[in-house]
Design a protein around this motif. Structure first.
Motif, short mmCIF file in Angstrom:
data_model
loop_
_atom_site.label_atom_id
_atom_site.label_comp_id
_atom_site.label_asym_id
_atom_site.label_seq_id
_atom_site.Cartn_x
_atom_site.Cartn_y
_atom_site.Cartn_z
N ARG A 154 1.06 -1.17 0.01
CA ARG A 154 0.18 0.00 -0.01
C ARG A 154 0.81 1.29 -0.03
O ARG A 154 0.54 2.56 -0.58
CB ARG A 154 -1.01 0.06 1.16
CG ARG A 154 -2.06 -0.87 1.24
CD ARG A 154 -3.28 -0.70 2.10
NE ARG A 154 -2.55 -0.76 3.55
CZ ARG A 154 -2.59 -1.71 4.33
NH1 ARG A 154 -3.35 -3.06 3.95
NH2 ARG A 154 -2.46 -1.79 5.31
N ALA A 155 2.02 1.20 0.80
CA ALA A 155 2.81 2.39 0.90
C ALA A 155 3.77 2.64 -0.61
O ALA A 155 3.78 3.77 -1.04
CB ALA A 155 3.83 2.26 2.13
N ASN A 156 4.13 1.44 -1.22
CA ASN A 156 4.62 1.58 -2.41
C ASN A 156 4.93 0.34 -3.09
O ASN A 156 5.57 -0.68 -2.70
CB ASN A 156 6.32 2.16 -2.11
CG ASN A 156 6.87 2.27 -3.45
OD1 ASN A 156 6.42 2.12 -4.39
ND2 ASN A 156 8.36 2.45 -3.22
N PRO A 157 3.91 0.19 -4.12
CA PRO A 157 3.66 -1.05 -4.75
C PRO A 157 5.02 -1.56 -5.44
O PRO A 157 5.15 -2.76 -5.70
CB PRO A 157 2.64 -0.71 -5.87
CG PRO A 157 1.79 0.64 -5.31
CD PRO A 157 3.06 1.39 -4.64
N ARG A 158 6.08 -0.63 -5.80
CA ARG A 158 7.10 -1.03 -6.56
C ARG A 158 8.28 -1.30 -5.54
O ARG A 158 9.54 -1.90 -6.02
CB ARG A 158 7.61 0.09 -7.43
CG ARG A 158 6.55 0.50 -8.43
CD ARG A 158 6.20 -0.57 -9.25
NE ARG A 158 7.59 -0.96 -10.14
CZ ARG A 158 7.54 -2.14 -10.98
NH1 ARG A 158 6.37 -3.06 -10.89
NH2 ARG A 158 8.59 -2.31 -11.44
N ALA A 159 8.09 -1.38 -4.39
CA ALA A 159 9.07 -1.69 -3.30
C ALA A 159 9.53 -2.98 -3.24
O ALA A 159 8.69 -3.91 -3.58
CB ALA A 159 8.56 -1.41 -2.01
N TRP A 160 10.80 -3.43 -3.22
CA TRP A 160 11.20 -4.75 -2.95
C TRP A 160 11.17 -5.21 -1.46
O TRP A 160 11.60 -4.50 -0.66
CB TRP A 160 12.59 -4.92 -3.66
CG TRP A 160 12.77 -4.97 -5.05
CD1 TRP A 160 12.88 -4.05 -6.08
CD2 TRP A 160 12.24 -6.36 -5.90
NE1 TRP A 160 12.86 -4.51 -7.27
CE2 TRP A 160 12.56 -5.89 -7.09
CE3 TRP A 160 11.84 -7.42 -5.52
CZ2 TRP A 160 12.26 -7.04 -8.26
CZ3 TRP A 160 11.58 -8.38 -6.31
CH2 TRP A 160 11.80 -8.14 -7.74
N ILE A 161 10.78 -6.37 -1.29
CA ILE A 161 10.91 -6.69 0.10
C ILE A 161 11.99 -8.05 0.00
O ILE A 161 11.74 -8.91 -0.78
CB ILE A 161 9.53 -7.48 0.60
CG1 ILE A 161 8.43 -6.18 0.53
CG2 ILE A 161 9.62 -8.27 1.91
CD1 ILE A 161 6.95 -7.15 0.83
N ILE A 162 12.96 -7.93 0.97
CA ILE A 162 14.09 -8.77 1.06
C ILE A 162 13.79 -9.71 2.40
O ILE A 162 14.00 -8.95 3.53
CB ILE A 162 15.47 -7.88 1.18
CG1 ILE A 162 15.69 -7.27 -0.15
CG2 ILE A 162 16.41 -9.01 1.14
CD1 ILE A 162 16.75 -6.54 -0.42
N ASP A 163 13.62 -10.68 2.26
CA ASP A 163 13.19 -11.43 3.41
C ASP A 163 14.48 -12.34 4.17
O ASP A 163 14.98 -13.11 3.48
CB ASP A 163 12.18 -12.64 3.43
CG ASP A 163 11.84 -13.34 4.50
OD1 ASP A 163 11.47 -12.73 5.59
OD2 ASP A 163 11.87 -14.56 4.53
#
Length: 421
Positions: free
Chosen positions: A132-141
């Protein structure tokens, strides 16, 4: 560039900060946000983080907050390193499985399933808020169990990549033994998170000379000692297994050891108390040597490399990550999450081709993948029967009486974290 670390109050974080400071040309962070609900820990870690940046001349701004939505707002990448239930939950994961004669460990077996059940719903909620904050953000888990958590993220449509420090640890170790630069070592690393083998050690790139036979011949004893496995086993396998394969190859031996010594969680908890005291010293402006014993070696280098590649600013062209299989291992479904070398760029990771695997390895990978399918179903949908099925499928458990008893134990020890229990 804005990067957010969820779980920023972790005692791991100064390792990450040190890497961000040293490698600022690779990953030029303008704003780094540390998010954590534990205010006291966050204040201590945040203070040290700012001193590390200042000492190393990093111009970036470090912000600390307990507000997740504010912290991820506008972030280009979000790194997840959280532990639901803290070290107290880990202590349980490592102890109650031993009552049934099964390995007690936080990322595999019954303890690993408990961690997955606690973690997946929390991570998915965080990921939705990131989207919701930034659809293009990458999540590194980096949150364990990385394979199951990454699969949950990817199946929900998130821009996510899983990261573990096992491969970079081998890369650094092999480079030192071979007398070459780490960048010259390309691992033929294959399997699932915490279930991997180094089937080749290429010099200079994916098509380079294979130095694995030389490593085993000249340094096999040292490598075996590090893994706590016998040297003849490595020679018979012809590969280097990760440390976590010891839970499978020497299960009963490991159980006997675990029953006679304090849990790793207890050791880490004591270490964390000491580290937090150190972090509160206003004169400390570098990561302390004790942090190396906490675990997560080279985590910062791996995280910087991956974030830089995903955000288009650089990074190594090939990196070991957790990503969708997409036919890489033909005996697994396309949506299984595997841990292999991949070409990484702004569009995400593309796994490199993997030669046909020996059934000794592919069979175990297939078995644990089936368990992970069932584990994710239990994490998403809940229910005692789903937990039982996952435990029965796990090769470290596999007997119905054990699976029954462990199911009851898991639910009893984790009820506060399971919405359906």
């Amino acid at each position: 560039m804005k990067l957010t670390v969820v779980g920023g109050g972790s005692t791991y974080t100064p390792e990450l900060i040190d890497g961000f400071a040293r490698l600022r040309d690779t990953l030029p962070i303008e704003e780094l946000v540390l998010v954590d609900p534990a205010a006291e820990r966050l204040e201590l870690v945040g203070g040290l983080a700012r001193r590390i940046f200042a000492k190393q001349g990093h111009p970036g701004r470090i912000v600390t907050t307990a507000d997740l939505d504010a912290g991820v707002d506008g972030a280009d990448a979000v790194l997840l390193q959280l532990r639901v239930g803290g070290q107290a939950a880990r202590e349980q994961d490592e102890t109650w499985p031993l009552e049934c004669g099964c390995v007690g460990q936080e990322t595999t077996g019954a303890g690993g399933l408990a961690k997955a059940l606690r973690t997946v719903p929390v991570v998915l909620d965080i990921a939705e808020r990131v989207r919701r904050a930034n659809p293009r953000a990458w999540i590194i888990d980096f949150t364990n169990p990385v394979g199951i958590v990454t699969r949950a993220l990817l199946q929900a449509g998130h821009r996510a990549v899983g990261l573990c420090n096992v491969a970079i640890g081998f890369q650094r170790k092999f480079a030192k033994l071979l007398g070459v630069a780490p960048a010259d070592v390309h691992l033929a690393h294959v399997g699932l998170n915490h279930l991997t083998w180094e089937t080749g050690v290429r010099l200079g790139g994916p098509e380079g000379e294979n130095a694995l036979p030389k490593l085993l011949a000249e340094h096999g004893e040292a490598i075996a000692d590090d893994l706590h496995l016998p040297r003849p086993l490595l020679d018979r396998l012809g590969v280097v297994p990760s440390y976590y394969l010891r839970y499978y190859y020497a299960h009963d031996e490991v159980v006997r050891e675990l029953r006679t010594k304090p849990s790793r969680a207890a050791e880490v908890a004591a270490m964390e108390r000491e580290l937090l005291t150190m972090y509160g010293d206003p004169a400390l402006d570098e990561k302390p040597a004790l942090l190396a014993k906490r675990g997560g070696a080279y985590y910062s280098e791996a995280a910087v490399d991956l974030a830089a590649a995903l955000l288009g600013g650089g990074g190594s062209p090939y990196q070991v990550v957790n990503a969708f299989n997409k036919g890489t291992l033909p005996f697994l479904p396309d949506d299984a999450v595997i841990e292999v070398q991949a070409a990484v760029g702004p569009t995400g990771p593309a796994p490199l081709p993997v030669p046909e695997l020996d059934p000794l390895f592919s069979g175990l990978i297939a078995n644990v993948t089936a368990y992970e399918d069932l584990a994710l179903e239990a994490a998403l949908r809940g229910g005692r029967d789903r937990v039982f099925r996952a435990l029965l499928a796990h090769p470290l458990i596999g007997q119905y009486a054990y699976a029954d008893a462990l199911t009851d134990q898991l639910i009893a020890h984790n009820r506060e974290h399971l919405a359906w229990a």
